[in-house]
Scaffold this active site. Structure first.
Site, mmCIF file in Angstrom:
data_model
loop_
_atom_site.group_PDB
_atom_site.id
_atom_site.type_symbol
_atom_site.label_atom_id
_atom_site.label_comp_id
_atom_site.label_asym_id
_atom_site.label_seq_id
_atom_site.Cartn_x
_atom_site.Cartn_y
_atom_site.Cartn_z
ATOM 1 N N ALA A 18 5.655 63.013 36.097
ATOM 2 C CA ALA A 18 5.714 61.629 36.568
ATOM 3 C C ALA A 18 5.206 60.702 35.473
ATOM 4 O O ALA A 18 4.465 61.108 34.586
ATOM 5 C CB ALA A 18 4.847 61.480 37.816
ATOM 6 N N CYS A 19 5.604 59.461 35.570
ATOM 7 C CA CYS A 19 5.206 58.449 34.606
ATOM 8 C C CYS A 19 3.692 58.217 34.672
ATOM 9 O O CYS A 19 3.169 58.199 35.780
ATOM 10 C CB CYS A 19 5.922 57.170 34.969
ATOM 11 S SG CYS A 19 6.096 56.113 33.592
ATOM 12 N N PRO A 20 2.925 58.025 33.617
ATOM 13 C CA PRO A 20 3.390 57.947 32.231
ATOM 14 C C PRO A 20 3.292 59.280 31.489
ATOM 15 O O PRO A 20 3.153 59.280 30.271
ATOM 16 C CB PRO A 20 2.414 56.934 31.631
ATOM 17 C CG PRO A 20 1.114 57.253 32.327
ATOM 18 C CD PRO A 20 1.487 57.710 33.715
ATOM 19 N N ARG B 196 1.317 48.986 30.233
ATOM 20 C CA ARG B 196 0.888 48.277 31.438
ATOM 21 C C ARG B 196 -0.546 48.727 31.726
ATOM 22 O O ARG B 196 -1.067 49.557 30.995
ATOM 23 C CB ARG B 196 1.834 48.566 32.605
ATOM 24 C CG ARG B 196 2.087 50.021 32.853
ATOM 25 C CD ARG B 196 3.193 50.258 33.882
ATOM 26 N NE ARG B 196 3.441 51.683 34.005
ATOM 27 C CZ ARG B 196 4.297 52.349 33.245
ATOM 28 N NH1 ARG B 196 5.006 51.717 32.329
ATOM 29 N NH2 ARG B 196 4.441 53.642 33.387
#
Lengths: 80, 381
Positions: A18-20, B196
């Protein structure tokens, strides 16, 4: 599946992460690579197609190519 | 011949699972058909979320410790020892202090995270963190006497425990300095490795405007490469240098070496099927909590939910039924957004988080849960 675009010195398989995760895995690999090494990142996370080019530009490393494959994306990044 | 279940690690995942099995398999254990062993390298269970409050003088780190002997069901064979080797072919683990070796039929790895500040030159000497008991107490010494200057919170590595905690820390620091009339004299900067302020885009979008409103500086794409403790500068591999007066860091995390040595996964994280939590590279081995590489946050709620899944699957195997329970990625977190308000998120593999509006009620809910946590560890909540 197409032939690899570059002869990578190191491959990071982050498919399923999954991100990141994929970008962090790439950053870790670049950290331990030598200047001029090519790192191949495999990711099936679409967010990587934004994150990786932006990070490569920010960090001064060279994104040589982004290849879309049947099961995701291959990124080839050359360490500055 | 008794069926041997061995759990390594008695944090949230290991303790909840041990108590879950003690209840679920009570009859089989009492009849001598099943034997559950829980191995931990210290006598105490530690509830790490307490450490977030220690630097602000709001809690003592001892508030987050309880003897395992008080929390774990008597049906469980509790062994205080360090596991030094796992042989998944022989189905056997070795111990350091003589309470083993132990042969197992089912092994569950819940060995959690360890901190690896040494991976970034200068970080261990220069930085303070609230991710260990000693670290939280050392940071308290610094923070309580910090009245002016530049506080930098740098998220050095991901994954790390409790992904919301760095945001919580800067929100709490902002409110805390404001309450004390010092905020104009304290500059706060938050750094994050990607583009971010949080790994999850929804949480990042929610948090960023709050940081801007509160004048919390942000440096994204900041991957700390080295720290110069004398010059008090932290440098990123993207070429940014930040001068600091107080450096609070979220250090790189690793699992434990014996997992990598056993061929179960890199950096001490076990590669698992993210739904069944079964190890990819060995039979009859599960991993849960931080130890399981599932992509979900390293959080206590995750370990808690996963323990229920593993408990049901193990009981099914033992009784000869198909194991039907699967983990859907469920995660639940309170997020402090100041000293007296908090938000709340709940999400899973399919449904992204949508943080609730911060409120005083949610803040008190978080503090109430911190107290009720001991019921969770006992398997009651």
């Amino acid at each position: 599946m197409s032939e690899p675009a570059y002869d990578a010195d190191k491959t990071v398989d982050a498919r399923g992460a999954a991100c990141p995760g994929p970008l962090m895995d790439l950053i870790g690999a670049i950290k331990s690579a030598d200047s001029g090494d090519i790192v191949q990142l495999l990711s099936d996370n679409e967010q990587s197609t934004t994150d990786v080019p932006e990070w490569a530009e920010e960090s001064g490393n060279d994104l040589l190519e982004l290849v879309e494959t049947d099961d995701g994306y291959e990124f080839y990044v050359e360490k500055a | 011949m008794s069926e041997e279940i061995v759990i390594v690690g008695a944090g949230t995942g290991g303790s909840v699972l041990a108590n879950d099995l003690a209840e679920r398999l009570a009859t089989e254990i009492d009849d001598g058909d099943v034997h559950v062993t829980l191995v931990n390298d210290g006598p105490d269970h530690v509830y790490k979320p307490v450490w977030l409050y220690v630097p602000f003088g709001k809690r003592e780190s001892a508030d987050g410790r309880r003897p395992l002997s008080e929390l774990v069901d008597d049906r469980v064979d509790l062994r205080i020892d360090r596991v030094t080797d796992i042989d998944t072919d022989a189905k056997r683990i070795e111990h350091r202090d003589g309470t083993g070796p132990t042969e197992y039929d089912h092994l569950v790895l819940a060995t959690g995270s360890t901190l690896a500040p040494e991976e970034v030159p200068g970080l261990a000497e220069a930085g303070y963190n609230f991710y260990s008991e000693d670290g939280a107490e050392a940071l308290r010494e610094q923070l309580l006497s910090f009245t002016d200057g530049h506080l930098v919170l740098s998220v050095v590595g991901t994954p790390h425990m409790c992904p919301a905690a760095p945001l919580e820390f800067v929100f709490m620091a902002d409110a805390w300095f404001r309450e004390r009339g010092l905020r104009d004299d304290v500059e706060i900067t938050y750094t994050y490795p990607v583009n971010r302020v949080h790994g999850n885009p929804n949480i990042a979008e929610w948090a960023r405007p709050k940081m801007d409103e509160r004048d919390i500086g942000v440096e994204t794409f900041f991957n700390a490469e080295e720290v110069d403790p004398e010059a008090q500068v932290i440098s990123s591999m993207e070429g940014t240098d930040l001068e600091y007066d107080l450096l609070v860091d979220i250090p790189p995390h690793r699992g434990v070496d014996l997992i990598e040595e056993a061929g179960l996964g890199d950096r001490g994280w076990v590669e698992v099927d993210k739904h069944t939590l079964e190890a990819e590279h060995a039979e009859n081995v599960y991993a849960l909590g931080d130890t399981a590489s599932t992509g979900v946050p390293n959080a206590g709620s995750v370990a808690h939910y996963q323990a229920g899944v593993v408990g049901q699957r193990l009981a099914s195997h033992i009784r000869g039924y198909p194991a039907t329970e699967t983990y859907d990625g469920k995660t639940l977190c309170f997020i402090e957004t100041g000293m007296d308000e908090a938000s709340f998120v709940e999400f899973d593999y399919e449904n992204p988080p949508s943080p609730a509006p911060p409120s005083e009620k949610l803040h008190w809910s978080k503090l109430a849960y911190n107290e009720a946590y001991w019921l969770t560890a006992r398997g009651l909540l």
